[in-house]
Design a protein around this motif. Structure first.
Motif, PDB file in Angstrom:
ATOM      1  N   HIS A 207       4.162  40.634 -20.799  1.00 27.01           N
ATOM      2  CA  HIS A 207       2.828  40.911 -20.255  1.00 27.01           C
ATOM      3  C   HIS A 207       2.673  42.320 -19.685  1.00 27.01           C
ATOM      4  N   MET A 210       0.897  44.701 -22.061  1.00 23.08           N
ATOM      5  CA  MET A 210      -0.468  44.410 -22.493  1.00 23.08           C
ATOM      6  C   MET A 210      -1.472  45.301 -21.765  1.00 23.08           C
ATOM      7  N   ASN A 211      -2.471  45.755 -22.521  1.00 25.36           N
ATOM      8  CA  ASN A 211      -3.517  46.626 -21.997  1.00 25.36           C
ATOM      9  C   ASN A 211      -2.970  47.969 -21.540  1.00 25.36           C
ATOM     10  N   THR A 228       3.624  37.301 -26.962  1.00 28.76           N
ATOM     11  CA  THR A 228       3.717  37.695 -25.559  1.00 28.76           C
ATOM     12  C   THR A 228       3.843  36.452 -24.688  1.00 28.76           C
ATOM     13  N   LEU A 231      -1.447  35.877 -20.687  1.00 30.82           N
ATOM     14  CA  LEU A 231      -2.633  36.705 -20.869  1.00 30.82           C
ATOM     15  C   LEU A 231      -3.843  35.947 -20.333  1.00 30.82           C
ATOM     16  N   TYR A 239      -8.169  40.308 -27.721  1.00 30.31           N
ATOM     17  CA  TYR A 239      -7.124  40.601 -28.707  1.00 30.31           C
ATOM     18  C   TYR A 239      -7.231  39.699 -29.934  1.00 30.31           C
TER      19      TYR A 239
END
Length: 250
Positions: A207, A210-211, A228, A231, A239
């Motif tokens: 995680h 992510m982003n 992953t 989220l 996504y």
């Protein structure tokens, strides 16, 4: 509290703590969750933070990169879960590429498929692969000290001679606009080529990736399935609109 005041308080808290939970921001600003979510979305658009599961985090420098030793101590349980889940996609008879990286390394003990062949650029992967008695080809090229990955023209030239049923790639950032990224352009080229040479591609990322976006682009999101560990529903929908994503539950 005015919007500008909330934004300033959110950024001050982030500067102090690096990562802040949504509930902390709700309490600190005496605002609703929906208001804080809108604030975080706006601040992310302004490139002042990144949303993460349950809150927000500071942006990293684009070329910042941890060593293998530093990475190996972060989010260990999450990496094991992701790796174990990814290993089930390896089938008997597969020719696969396993990218250098701490999460991809965790895959190897969980591979139980028979009659497979592995190609890798990960120096740290060799002992685990040999322990499993898996026939392994190591790319040529320059050894990158920090990540123990083989990169450069020699690695690309070696890689061009193969094609794969599946590849398993590690990244430093996954972003809905900027795709998959890594701090090193040379390492990005190796990862990008491996994706192109594979019938099926998987990106393994906990995680914290992510982003996030870093210096060098590897590929667009649709080039691979993301595996992953957690989220938010809002980010998951963002996504899923662009690629397949597997979220592994603890």
């Amino acid at each position: 509290m005015l919007t500008e005041e909330r934004h300033r308080l959110i950024l001050d808290l982030l500067a102090e703590k690096k990562v802040v939970k949504l509930q902390e921001l709700v309490e600190a600003t005496s605002s609703s969750e929906s208001t804080i979510r809108r604030d975080l979305s706006q601040l992310e658009k302004e490139k002042k933070l990144r949303r993460v599961h349950g809150g927000a985090a500071l942006l990293h420098q684009k070329r910042e990169e941890l060593s293998v030793l530093e990475k190996s101590t972060k989010n260990m349980e999450e990496k094991r879960l992701i790796a174990q889940y990814a290993a089930q996609f390896v089938q008997d008879g597969d020719c696969i590429y396993i990218d250098a990286g701490t999460t991809t390394l965790e895959m190897i003990p969980h591979i139980h498929a028979k009659d497979i062949v592995v190609v890798t650029n990960g120096i740290t992967h060799l002992e685990a692969l040999l322990e499993k008695d898996i026939p392994t080809y190591l790319l040529g090229g320059l050894i990158k000290k920090k990540t123990k990955a083989l990169i450069g023209r020699g690695a690309l030239h070696s890689l061009e001679h193969y094609s794969f049923d599946k590849c398993f790639i590690g990244v430093n950032g996954i972003h809905h606009d900027f795709g998959y990224t890594t701090p090193d352009p040379e390492e990005a080229m190796v990862k990008s080529l491996a994706l192109k040479l594979s019938r099926q591609a998987y990106v393994l990322a906990d995680h914290s990736k992510m982003n996030e976006s870093t210096f060098a682009k590897i590929a667009d999101l649709e080039a691979a399935t993301i595996i992953t560990d957690e989220l938010d529903d809002e980010l998951l929908a963002l996504y899923e609109a662009k690629t397949a994503i597997e979220v592994v539950k603890k």
